[in-house]
Design a protein around this motif. Structure first.
Motif, short mmCIF file in Angstrom:
data_model
loop_
_atom_site.label_atom_id
_atom_site.label_comp_id
_atom_site.label_asym_id
_atom_site.label_seq_id
_atom_site.Cartn_x
_atom_site.Cartn_y
_atom_site.Cartn_z
N SER A 1 15.37 -18.77 18.67
CA SER A 1 15.69 -19.87 17.34
C SER A 1 17.27 -19.56 16.93
O SER A 1 17.68 -17.99 16.78
N VAL A 2 18.18 -20.88 16.43
CA VAL A 2 19.89 -20.56 15.80
C VAL A 2 19.58 -20.88 14.68
O VAL A 2 19.60 -22.08 14.48
N TYR A 3 20.02 -20.26 13.15
CA TYR A 3 20.21 -20.57 12.18
C TYR A 3 22.12 -20.93 12.24
O TYR A 3 22.61 -20.39 12.63
N ALA A 4 22.00 -22.97 12.65
CA ALA A 4 23.47 -23.43 12.60
C ALA A 4 24.30 -23.37 11.32
O ALA A 4 25.46 -23.10 11.52
N LEU A 5 23.11 -23.53 10.33
CA LEU A 5 24.22 -23.20 8.73
C LEU A 5 23.77 -22.61 8.08
O LEU A 5 22.14 -22.73 8.07
N GLY B 1 37.43 -24.25 12.80
CA GLY B 1 36.76 -22.33 12.73
C GLY B 1 36.06 -22.39 14.36
O GLY B 1 36.28 -22.43 15.19
N THR B 2 35.73 -20.67 14.62
CA THR B 2 35.44 -20.34 16.28
C THR B 2 34.66 -21.65 16.66
O THR B 2 34.02 -22.68 15.93
N SER B 3 34.73 -21.19 17.79
CA SER B 3 33.29 -22.03 18.54
C SER B 3 31.83 -21.70 18.29
O SER B 3 31.88 -20.82 17.75
N GLY B 4 31.95 -22.55 17.82
CA GLY B 4 29.97 -22.19 17.78
C GLY B 4 29.90 -22.19 16.17
O GLY B 4 28.20 -21.22 15.81
N SER B 5 30.57 -21.78 14.93
CA SER B 5 30.18 -21.68 14.41
C SER B 5 29.23 -22.76 13.36
O SER B 5 29.10 -22.36 12.35
N GLY B 6 29.11 -23.73 13.60
CA GLY B 6 28.49 -24.52 13.09
C GLY B 6 29.74 -26.01 12.37
O GLY B 6 28.94 -27.01 11.66
N LYS B 7 30.08 -26.43 13.01
CA LYS B 7 31.16 -27.39 12.70
C LYS B 7 30.83 -28.84 13.16
O LYS B 7 30.76 -29.61 11.69
N SER B 8 30.16 -28.92 14.16
CA SER B 8 29.72 -30.29 14.62
C SER B 8 28.01 -30.57 13.63
O SER B 8 28.09 -31.27 13.41
N THR B 9 27.74 -29.33 13.47
CA THR B 9 26.45 -29.48 12.82
C THR B 9 26.47 -29.56 11.36
O THR B 9 26.13 -30.53 11.22
N LEU B 10 27.40 -29.71 10.98
CA LEU B 10 28.19 -29.75 9.31
C LEU B 10 28.56 -31.05 9.26
O LEU B 10 28.17 -31.96 8.40
N1 ADP Z 1 21.00 -30.06 19.14
C1 ADP Z 1 21.28 -28.25 19.42
N2 ADP Z 1 20.19 -26.81 19.69
C2 ADP Z 1 20.16 -26.09 19.47
N3 ADP Z 1 21.26 -25.29 19.35
C3 ADP Z 1 22.48 -25.67 18.61
C4 ADP Z 1 21.97 -27.57 18.93
N4 ADP Z 1 23.24 -27.84 18.55
C5 ADP Z 1 23.78 -26.55 18.17
N5 ADP Z 1 23.14 -25.33 18.15
C6 ADP Z 1 23.69 -24.37 18.24
O1 ADP Z 1 23.84 -23.96 16.83
C7 ADP Z 1 25.55 -23.57 16.64
C8 ADP Z 1 26.71 -24.55 16.18
O2 ADP Z 1 26.73 -25.50 17.22
P1 ADP Z 1 27.90 -26.44 16.62
O3 ADP Z 1 27.61 -27.03 15.19
O4 ADP Z 1 28.17 -27.40 17.66
O5 ADP Z 1 29.46 -25.76 16.72
P2 ADP Z 1 30.95 -25.92 16.73
O6 ADP Z 1 30.61 -27.29 16.63
O7 ADP Z 1 31.50 -24.79 15.33
O8 ADP Z 1 31.40 -25.87 18.09
C9 ADP Z 1 25.90 -22.52 18.18
O9 ADP Z 1 25.09 -21.43 18.12
C10 ADP Z 1 24.64 -24.15 19.18
O10 ADP Z 1 24.58 -23.47 20.20
#
Ligand code: ADP
Ligand code: MG
Length: 255
Positions: free
Chosen positions: A20-24, A41-50
């Motif tokens: 598991s990954v804690y995105a936020l 922020g850096t790539s993978g930092s959680g921007k799109s998730t937020l």
């Molecule tokens: N649907 C998903 N399933 C598994 N991991 C995810 C998913 N979406 C994002 N992640 C993980 O969550 C973290 C944050 O992703 P994301 O919000 O896309 O970052 P950013 O937009 O800042 O590049 C990353 O480690 C990414 O791999």
């Protein structure tokens, strides 16, 4: 007034602890009505998730999100969809225009998904006024394939605005545009914010893009690590320089 409030938002992807990954990671954040915020922020930092949490496209593992005083958690799927259609407009990196429809038909499409449909006349009138605002009124009968990237993105912005959303959300809106065109698109967003008091939240990794906002949130590894108001810096170039340095220092500090 805060139009959006996030309280202790945590988002975990994956079910078993190993993968598991804690995105936020328990984020607190607010957005004031009429503000223009860039999330960097850096790539993978959680921007799109937020952004997905804010828009109710995805639900947090823990924590709550409020649109004004509505707790998104308390809405069922239909209520959430209708809230999104009514109050939110979305702009993406790839414009997602429908190739077989002309510009006018593309931008009026979201109207058919709302409960308060306009009649044809008032819908077209509104569409023309938005196109005019964005400086592309001459493109109403063109098809997406006939347009440049910057024109397509402005059409996508027009489509996001047709239902008069209170919030415009954009994820890397200039990600597939060259730098001159990016500037044109950002100038349009800035104008919407200052003239129409549209609340705008945009994700970008580009300091030249973020410098159009009046507030910047910097993310790293699932946290908001910095929050800065940009209005104290008067020149665009100073903002760009400041943000580039900040982004670099966050990358270095957290290596
Ligand atoms: N649907 C998903 N399933 C598994 N991991 C995810 C998913 N979406 C994002 N992640 C993980 O969550 C973290 C944050 O992703 P994301 O919000 O896309 O970052 P950013 O937009 O800042 O590049 C990353 O480690 C990414 O791999
Ligand atoms: Mg992203």
């Amino acid at each position: 007034m805060n139009i959006l409030t996030g309280k202790s938002i945590t988002k975990k992807f994956g079910n078993n602890e190993k993968n598991s990954v804690y995105a936020l990671k328990s984020i607190d954040v607010t957005f004031e009505k009429g503000s223009f915020t860039a999330i960097m922020g850096t790539s993978g930092s959680g921007k799109s998730t937020l952004l997905n949490m804010i828009s109710g496209l995805d639900t947090p593992t823990k924590g709550s999100l409020f649109f004004k005083d509505i707790n998104l958690k308390e809405l069922d799927d239909d209520e959430l969809t209708s809230l999104r259609n009514k109050y939110y407009g979305f702009v993406f990196q790839f414009f997602h225009l429908i190739p077989v429809m002309n510009v006018m038909d593309n931008i009026t499409l979201p109207n058919y998904f709302t409960q308060e449909k306009r009649n044809e006349h008032s819908l077209k009138k509104r569409a023309r006024s938005i196109l005019n605002d964005l400086g592309i009124e001459q493109l109403a009968t063109s098809f997406p394939s006939e347009l440049s990237g910057g024109q397509q993105q402005r059409v996508a912005i027009a489509r996001a605005l047709i239902n008069q959303p209170e919030i415009l959300l954009a994820d890397e809106p200039t990600g597939s545009l060259d730098s001159n065109t990016s500037i044109l698109v950002m100038e349009q967003l800035q104008r919407l914010n200052s003239e129409h008091k549209q609340t705008i939240i945009t994700v970008t990794h580009d300091a030249k893009v973020a410098a159009y906002a009046d507030r910047v949130l910097m993310m790293h590894d699932g946290y908001i690590v910095e929050e800065q108001t940009l209005s104290k810096l008067d020149h665009y170039e100073n903002k760009v320089m400041y943000l580039s340095q900040l982004l670099n220092s966050i990358g270095r500090k957290n290596k």
